[in-house]
Write a protein that holds these residues in place. Structure first.
Motif, mmCIF file in Angstrom:
data_model
loop_
_atom_site.group_PDB
_atom_site.id
_atom_site.type_symbol
_atom_site.label_atom_id
_atom_site.label_comp_id
_atom_site.label_asym_id
_atom_site.label_seq_id
_atom_site.Cartn_x
_atom_site.Cartn_y
_atom_site.Cartn_z
ATOM 1 N N UNK A 226 -48.845 -30.807 13.243
ATOM 2 C CA UNK A 226 -48.932 -31.531 11.987
ATOM 3 C C UNK A 226 -48.383 -30.675 10.860
ATOM 4 N N UNK A 227 -47.342 -31.126 10.157
ATOM 5 C CA UNK A 227 -46.799 -30.344 9.038
ATOM 6 C C UNK A 227 -47.899 -29.979 8.044
ATOM 7 N N UNK A 228 -47.883 -28.722 7.590
ATOM 8 C CA UNK A 228 -48.881 -28.247 6.648
ATOM 9 C C UNK A 228 -50.158 -27.737 7.283
ATOM 10 N N UNK A 229 -50.314 -27.928 8.575
ATOM 11 C CA UNK A 229 -51.532 -27.467 9.254
ATOM 12 C C UNK A 229 -51.430 -25.985 9.597
ATOM 13 N N UNK A 230 -52.559 -25.392 9.965
ATOM 14 C CA UNK A 230 -52.599 -23.982 10.353
ATOM 15 C C UNK A 230 -53.152 -23.863 11.768
ATOM 16 N N UNK A 231 -52.433 -23.122 12.592
ATOM 17 C CA UNK A 231 -52.845 -22.834 13.962
ATOM 18 C C UNK A 231 -53.267 -21.372 14.009
ATOM 19 N N UNK A 232 -54.360 -21.068 14.709
ATOM 20 C CA UNK A 232 -54.781 -19.680 14.871
ATOM 21 C C UNK A 232 -54.892 -19.370 16.357
ATOM 22 N N UNK A 233 -54.790 -18.081 16.696
ATOM 23 C CA UNK A 233 -54.867 -17.718 18.100
ATOM 24 C C UNK A 233 -55.162 -16.252 18.318
ATOM 25 N N UNK A 234 -55.443 -15.924 19.565
ATOM 26 C CA UNK A 234 -55.603 -14.543 20.012
ATOM 27 C C UNK A 234 -54.684 -14.346 21.214
ATOM 28 N N UNK A 235 -54.002 -13.208 21.246
ATOM 29 C CA UNK A 235 -53.033 -12.936 22.320
ATOM 30 C C UNK A 235 -53.586 -11.859 23.247
ATOM 31 N N UNK B 250 -61.857 -23.881 31.834
ATOM 32 C CA UNK B 250 -62.295 -22.603 32.409
ATOM 33 C C UNK B 250 -63.720 -22.247 32.005
ATOM 34 N N UNK B 251 -64.104 -22.566 30.771
ATOM 35 C CA UNK B 251 -65.389 -22.132 30.242
ATOM 36 C C UNK B 251 -66.392 -23.268 30.053
ATOM 37 N N UNK B 252 -65.971 -24.487 30.280
ATOM 38 C CA UNK B 252 -66.880 -25.614 30.143
ATOM 39 C C UNK B 252 -67.379 -25.829 28.721
ATOM 40 N N UNK B 253 -68.677 -26.126 28.598
ATOM 41 C CA UNK B 253 -69.263 -26.478 27.307
ATOM 42 C C UNK B 253 -69.165 -25.334 26.303
ATOM 43 N N UNK B 254 -69.153 -24.085 26.783
ATOM 44 C CA UNK B 254 -69.070 -22.945 25.872
ATOM 45 C C UNK B 254 -67.805 -23.020 25.021
ATOM 46 N N UNK B 255 -66.685 -23.369 25.639
ATOM 47 C CA UNK B 255 -65.423 -23.471 24.899
ATOM 48 C C UNK B 255 -65.514 -24.537 23.814
ATOM 49 N N UNK B 256 -66.156 -25.656 24.136
ATOM 50 C CA UNK B 256 -66.288 -26.724 23.144
ATOM 51 C C UNK B 256 -67.196 -26.292 21.997
ATOM 52 N N UNK B 257 -68.240 -25.532 22.306
ATOM 53 C CA UNK B 257 -69.140 -25.028 21.261
ATOM 54 C C UNK B 257 -68.406 -24.076 20.323
ATOM 55 N N UNK B 258 -67.598 -23.178 20.894
ATOM 56 C CA UNK B 258 -66.850 -22.227 20.071
ATOM 57 C C UNK B 258 -65.827 -22.965 19.206
ATOM 58 N N UNK B 259 -65.153 -23.949 19.789
ATOM 59 C CA UNK B 259 -64.172 -24.728 19.035
ATOM 60 C C UNK B 259 -64.839 -25.440 17.863
ATOM 61 N N UNK B 260 -66.046 -25.953 18.076
ATOM 62 C CA UNK B 260 -66.770 -26.637 17.010
ATOM 63 C C UNK B 260 -67.130 -25.668 15.891
ATOM 64 N N UNK C 101 -55.003 -17.712 23.577
ATOM 65 C CA UNK C 101 -55.974 -18.778 23.352
ATOM 66 C C UNK C 101 -55.746 -19.264 21.930
ATOM 67 N N UNK C 102 -55.491 -20.561 21.780
ATOM 68 C CA UNK C 102 -55.101 -21.131 20.499
ATOM 69 C C UNK C 102 -56.119 -22.173 20.057
ATOM 70 N N UNK C 103 -56.460 -22.140 18.772
ATOM 71 C CA UNK C 103 -57.248 -23.219 18.175
ATOM 72 C C UNK C 103 -56.292 -24.127 17.440
ATOM 73 N N UNK C 104 -56.199 -25.380 17.870
ATOM 74 C CA UNK C 104 -55.246 -26.320 17.288
ATOM 75 C C UNK C 104 -55.851 -27.715 17.291
ATOM 76 N N UNK C 105 -55.847 -28.351 16.140
ATOM 77 C CA UNK C 105 -56.385 -29.706 16.004
ATOM 78 C C UNK C 105 -57.808 -29.824 16.528
ATOM 79 N N UNK C 106 -58.602 -28.783 16.307
ATOM 80 C CA UNK C 106 -60.005 -28.826 16.661
ATOM 81 C C UNK C 106 -60.347 -28.416 18.073
#
Length: 265
Positions: A84-93, A120-130, A62-67
């Motif tokens: 995006x050059x210079x950006x940071x991507x985070x994730x869990x494997x 898969x998770x609906x609004x919950x995923x968007x809340x966590x991303x925010x 699961x990756x957080x990328x560009x919001x």
């Protein structure tokens, strides 16, 4: 733009994800250690090209990328991502077999694709991303991701141990010895093993074996001071250098020599 060994690489040309920035892995918190192998971040160099080549590794992230939160994998071929050059991507494997428990479907249904976690998770995923996006640093974003997933973990069944055993057996032993050990230890038929692997990994054990052998090649290349392809082919479990070349091209889109240059080997 240059690779890790200062070999020029065409701007805009795909570059291995492990050679495009500073990649770091961290152990997951105790609440997630039964479900996830690691938490990671990848900070791209400011001069990096925009195309990252993510090669198959037998895992789902699961990756957080560009919001946004995105499910990446399972892959059977190289996946190109515009970053995006210079950006940071985070994730869990995920640990082997865990993703299907968290996402609620067999991995064979999403193999080779990328999908928004909200699918898969609906609004919950968007809340966590925010919440992650509201953080002011990479460290804080990783903490918020782990905290959100830790709240969900008690309601998710841990992955089946048989798929973890199969993954680890093929990670260290190529087809033949590794497969025989798996079938004997799990006391299952080849057909049952194939079905279980398709659910857990998205494909059968033979494809998983090819991918993990390719990963052995990458790990050996990183660890070798002066790697020679003929030696890497033997140590990784390929029948010969020609076999190595065919498989590396199929799984990464690069020649083995280009892989070595990008890894700085």
């Amino acid at each position: 733009m240059t690779s890790n060994d200062n070999t020029p690489v065409l701007s805009g040309a795909p570059v291995l994800s492990g050679a495009i920035g500073e990649y770091r892995e961290f152990d997951p918190p105790a609440a997630l250690e039964r479900h996830f192998l690691c938490v990671w971040s990848n900070t791209l160099r400011p001069d990096a090209g925009s195309l990252s080549a993510v090669v198959p590794d037998g895992c789902v992230d699961i990756i957080w990328i560009d919001g946004d939160l995105v499910v990446a994998g399972p892959d059977v071929a190289v996946a190109l991502s515009a970053l995006t050059p210079g950006s940071t991507v985070i994730g869990t494997r995920f640990r082997p077999g865990a993703a299907s428990r968290w996402l609620g479907l067999p991995m064979s249904e999403i193999v080779g694709g990328r999908a928004a976690l909200s699918h898969f998770w609906g609004a919950l995923a968007r809340e966590i991303a925010q919440r992650i996006g509201d953080a002011s640093s990479t460290t804080e974003r990783m903490r918020k991701m782990q905290a959100a997933f830790s709240c969900l973990a008690p309601d998710v069944e841990p992955p089946p141990p048989d798929m973890g055993f199969a993954f680890n057996a093929l990670k260290t032993e190529s087809a033949g010895p590794g497969m025989a050990v798996i079938l004997d230890r799990l006391d299952v038929s080849p057909r049952t093993l194939r079905r279980r692997c398709q659910e857990a990994f998205g494909y059968g054990p033979k494809t998983l074996d090819r991918i993990l052998r390719f990963q052995r090649f990458l790990n050996l290349a990183r660890q070798s001071a002066e790697p020679r392809l003929v030696d890497l082919a033997f140590e990784a479990g390929y029948s010969d250098q020609a076999h190595l070349t065919r498989e590396v091209r199929r799984l990464s889109g690069f020649s083995p020599a280009m892989v070595l240059r990008q890894l700085g080997a």
